[in-house]
Design an enzyme around this catalytic site. Structure first.
Site, PDB file in Angstrom:
ATOM      1  N   LYS A  66      40.999  -2.244  47.491  1.00  0.00           N
ATOM      2  CA  LYS A  66      41.521  -3.634  47.643  1.00  0.00           C
ATOM      3  C   LYS A  66      41.696  -3.746  45.732  1.00  0.00           C
ATOM      4  O   LYS A  66      42.395  -5.392  46.175  1.00  0.00           O
ATOM      5  CB  LYS A  66      40.088  -4.466  48.111  1.00  0.00           C
ATOM      6  CG  LYS A  66      40.621  -4.690  49.768  1.00  0.00           C
ATOM      7  CD  LYS A  66      41.711  -4.145  50.779  1.00  0.00           C
ATOM      8  CE  LYS A  66      41.575  -4.426  52.014  1.00  0.00           C
ATOM      9  NZ  LYS A  66      43.122  -4.734  52.357  1.00  0.00           N
TER      10      LYS A  66
ATOM     11  N   TYR B  45      31.747  -0.034  51.482  1.00  0.00           N
ATOM     12  CA  TYR B  45      33.069  -0.289  51.336  1.00  0.00           C
ATOM     13  C   TYR B  45      33.845   0.159  50.644  1.00  0.00           C
ATOM     14  O   TYR B  45      35.145   0.782  50.214  1.00  0.00           O
ATOM     15  CB  TYR B  45      33.170  -1.672  50.636  1.00  0.00           C
ATOM     16  CG  TYR B  45      34.666  -2.531  51.290  1.00  0.00           C
ATOM     17  CD1 TYR B  45      34.774  -2.580  52.458  1.00  0.00           C
ATOM     18  CD2 TYR B  45      35.493  -2.584  50.528  1.00  0.00           C
ATOM     19  CE1 TYR B  45      35.497  -3.070  53.073  1.00  0.00           C
ATOM     20  CE2 TYR B  45      36.317  -3.372  50.352  1.00  0.00           C
ATOM     21  CZ  TYR B  45      36.830  -3.387  52.327  1.00  0.00           C
ATOM     22  OH  TYR B  45      38.316  -4.776  52.770  1.00  0.00           O
TER      23      TYR B  45
HETATM   24  P1  NAP Z   1      42.899  -4.985  62.810  1.00  0.00           P
HETATM   25  O1  NAP Z   1      42.963  -5.737  63.466  1.00  0.00           O
HETATM   26  O2  NAP Z   1      42.198  -3.875  62.907  1.00  0.00           O
HETATM   27  O3  NAP Z   1      44.188  -4.338  62.008  1.00  0.00           O
HETATM   28  C1  NAP Z   1      44.391  -3.282  60.773  1.00  0.00           C
HETATM   29  C2  NAP Z   1      45.893  -3.057  61.145  1.00  0.00           C
HETATM   30  O4  NAP Z   1      45.812  -2.224  60.189  1.00  0.00           O
HETATM   31  C3  NAP Z   1      46.577  -2.539  62.781  1.00  0.00           C
HETATM   32  O5  NAP Z   1      46.989  -3.125  63.724  1.00  0.00           O
HETATM   33  C4  NAP Z   1      45.715  -1.075  62.351  1.00  0.00           C
HETATM   34  O6  NAP Z   1      46.691  -0.439  62.862  1.00  0.00           O
HETATM   35  C5  NAP Z   1      46.750  -1.369  60.956  1.00  0.00           C
HETATM   36  N1  NAP Z   1      47.047   0.229  60.445  1.00  0.00           N
HETATM   37  C6  NAP Z   1      46.231   1.070  59.669  1.00  0.00           C
HETATM   38  N2  NAP Z   1      46.936   2.254  59.069  1.00  0.00           N
HETATM   39  C7  NAP Z   1      48.610   2.418  59.675  1.00  0.00           C
HETATM   40  C8  NAP Z   1      49.115   2.854  59.286  1.00  0.00           C
HETATM   41  N3  NAP Z   1      49.677   4.054  59.124  1.00  0.00           N
HETATM   42  N4  NAP Z   1      51.046   1.956  59.777  1.00  0.00           N
HETATM   43  C9  NAP Z   1      51.093   1.026  60.224  1.00  0.00           C
HETATM   44  N5  NAP Z   1      49.456  -0.113  60.538  1.00  0.00           N
HETATM   45  C10 NAP Z   1      48.412   0.752  60.631  1.00  0.00           C
HETATM   46  O7  NAP Z   1      41.561  -5.150  61.480  1.00  0.00           O
HETATM   47  P2  NAP Z   1      41.735  -6.950  60.805  1.00  0.00           P
HETATM   48  O8  NAP Z   1      40.127  -6.429  60.248  1.00  0.00           O
HETATM   49  O9  NAP Z   1      42.433  -7.974  61.451  1.00  0.00           O
HETATM   50  O10 NAP Z   1      42.757  -6.039  58.967  1.00  0.00           O
HETATM   51  C11 NAP Z   1      43.978  -6.857  59.079  1.00  0.00           C
HETATM   52  C12 NAP Z   1      43.648  -6.724  57.054  1.00  0.00           C
HETATM   53  O11 NAP Z   1      42.471  -7.269  56.421  1.00  0.00           O
HETATM   54  C13 NAP Z   1      42.859  -5.136  56.527  1.00  0.00           C
HETATM   55  O12 NAP Z   1      44.161  -5.667  55.018  1.00  0.00           O
HETATM   56  C14 NAP Z   1      41.407  -5.915  55.761  1.00  0.00           C
HETATM   57  O13 NAP Z   1      40.938  -4.780  55.247  1.00  0.00           O
HETATM   58  C15 NAP Z   1      41.826  -6.914  55.800  1.00  0.00           C
HETATM   59  N6  NAP Z   1      40.634  -7.859  55.606  1.00  0.00           N
HETATM   60  C16 NAP Z   1      39.577  -7.862  56.876  1.00  0.00           C
HETATM   61  C17 NAP Z   1      38.597  -8.706  56.944  1.00  0.00           C
HETATM   62  C18 NAP Z   1      37.177  -8.173  57.884  1.00  0.00           C
HETATM   63  O14 NAP Z   1      36.250  -8.332  57.272  1.00  0.00           O
HETATM   64  N7  NAP Z   1      37.801  -8.485  59.227  1.00  0.00           N
HETATM   65  C19 NAP Z   1      38.622  -9.179  54.890  1.00  0.00           C
HETATM   66  C20 NAP Z   1      39.029  -9.506  54.316  1.00  0.00           C
HETATM   67  C21 NAP Z   1      39.767  -8.229  54.678  1.00  0.00           C
HETATM   68  P3  NAP Z   1      45.854   0.914  64.096  1.00  0.00           P
HETATM   69  O15 NAP Z   1      44.581   0.334  64.956  1.00  0.00           O
HETATM   70  O16 NAP Z   1      46.986   2.156  65.164  1.00  0.00           O
HETATM   71  O17 NAP Z   1      45.384   1.901  62.757  1.00  0.00           O
END
Ligand code: NAP
Length: 265
Positions: free
Chosen positions: A162, A155
């Protein structure tokens, strides 16, 4: 009547129907909120538009959060469309694939800067850009992960990001408190999304999680959406600066045991 009836909710970070942002958007809609959605780039528009239509979302804006002018334009456009804002969700993170596969000490300056800029500073910048548009009682939230406080192999720089995001949550909560605006973070357990696919060893970690977490289950985007409703609603009216774990209790475990370990006691 829904818990978010008539509230104007903006959600940043919708990529597809696996996104945590999608679980949140659906739960908000179910509870009666007016939804606005922001996405990262033109390529995403094709995927995001049909989802937005499903929620009767009339405000769909592109915003690359690394660009100050796009953040300012997005805030202006949202204020014009909605008037005041009641809920803002930041569900955005990025780290280069390289940084999530090499040992942490090999993180590059550029990789570090990029991850912190997109995953942390954007939360500060969005909150600042929207500050004058929030209704009293508004709720701002971001998505974080336990790798902020404990080492999770691979990570790496995202864990450091984070940690900074959770700290930013507290400082923003302090600043916006007098305006009666609350700022919180949801720390979600691992979920199979586009962003998660970039983290080395995710598949094994995901499986291990369900074996050792107290509830013995992985977390879904619907679970996160429902907790986001709580933080967005007046039910959490005096909760601010907090990190709410939605992780089947995984974070409370000191010694992790699988079913096999438990049977071999
Ligand atoms: P996700 O669907 O890939 O969402 C991440 C989003 O961030 C995407 O829409 C991505 O767009 C966007 N992003 C990246 N660079 C950007 C930029 N320059 N400007 C605007 N948007 C941008 O994945 P997710 O897992 O749902 O992630 C959402 C949040 O949850 C994140 O903060 C992640 O760290 C957190 N989280 C995830 C998990 C897990 O296991 N999945 C667990 C805990 C926390 P693009 O695709 O165009 O880059």
């Amino acid at each position: 009547m829904g818990l978010l009836e008539g509230k104007n909710a903006l959600i940043f970070g919708l990529a597809n129907d696996k996104s945590i942002a999608w679980g949140i958007a659906q739960a908000f809609k179910r509870e009666g909120a007016n939804i606005g959605i922001s996405y990262a780039g033109e390529i995403l528009e094709r995927r995001v538009k049909p989802l937005a239509e499903q929620l009767d979302c009339k405000w769909l804006e592109e915003c690359d959060v690394t660009k100050d002018d796009q953040i300012a334009a997005t805030a202006e456009s949202a204020a014009k469309h909605f008037g005041k804002i009641d809920i803002l969700v930041h569900s955005i993170a990025f780290a280069g694939r390289d940084e999530l596969n090499k040992p942490f000490h090999q993180t590059t300056r550029e990789g570090f800067r990029n991850a912190l800029d997109i995953s942390v500073f954007s939360f500060v910048a969005l909150t600042n850009a929207f500050q004058s548009h929030f209704n009293p009682g508004a709720s701002v939230m971001c998505l974080t992960y336990h790798g902020s406080v404990k080492v999770v192999p691979y990570y790496n720089v995202m864990g450091v990001a984070k940690a900074a995001l959770e700290s930013s949550t507290r400082y923003l909560a302090y600043d916006l408190g007098p305006q009666k605006v609350r700022v919180n973070a949801i720390s979600a357990g691992p979920i199979r999304t586009l962003a998660a696919a970039g983290v080395g060893g995710f598949r094994d970690m995901y499986k291990h999680f369900a074996e050792v977490a107290p509830l013995r289950e992985n977390v879904t985007i619907e679970d996160v959406g429902n907790s986001a409703v709580f933080l967005a609603s007046d039910m959490s009216s005096h909760v601010t600066g907090e990190v709410l774990y939605v992780d089947s209790g995984f974070n409370i475990i000191g010694v992790q045991m699988t079913e096999e370990d438990r049977n071999n006691k």
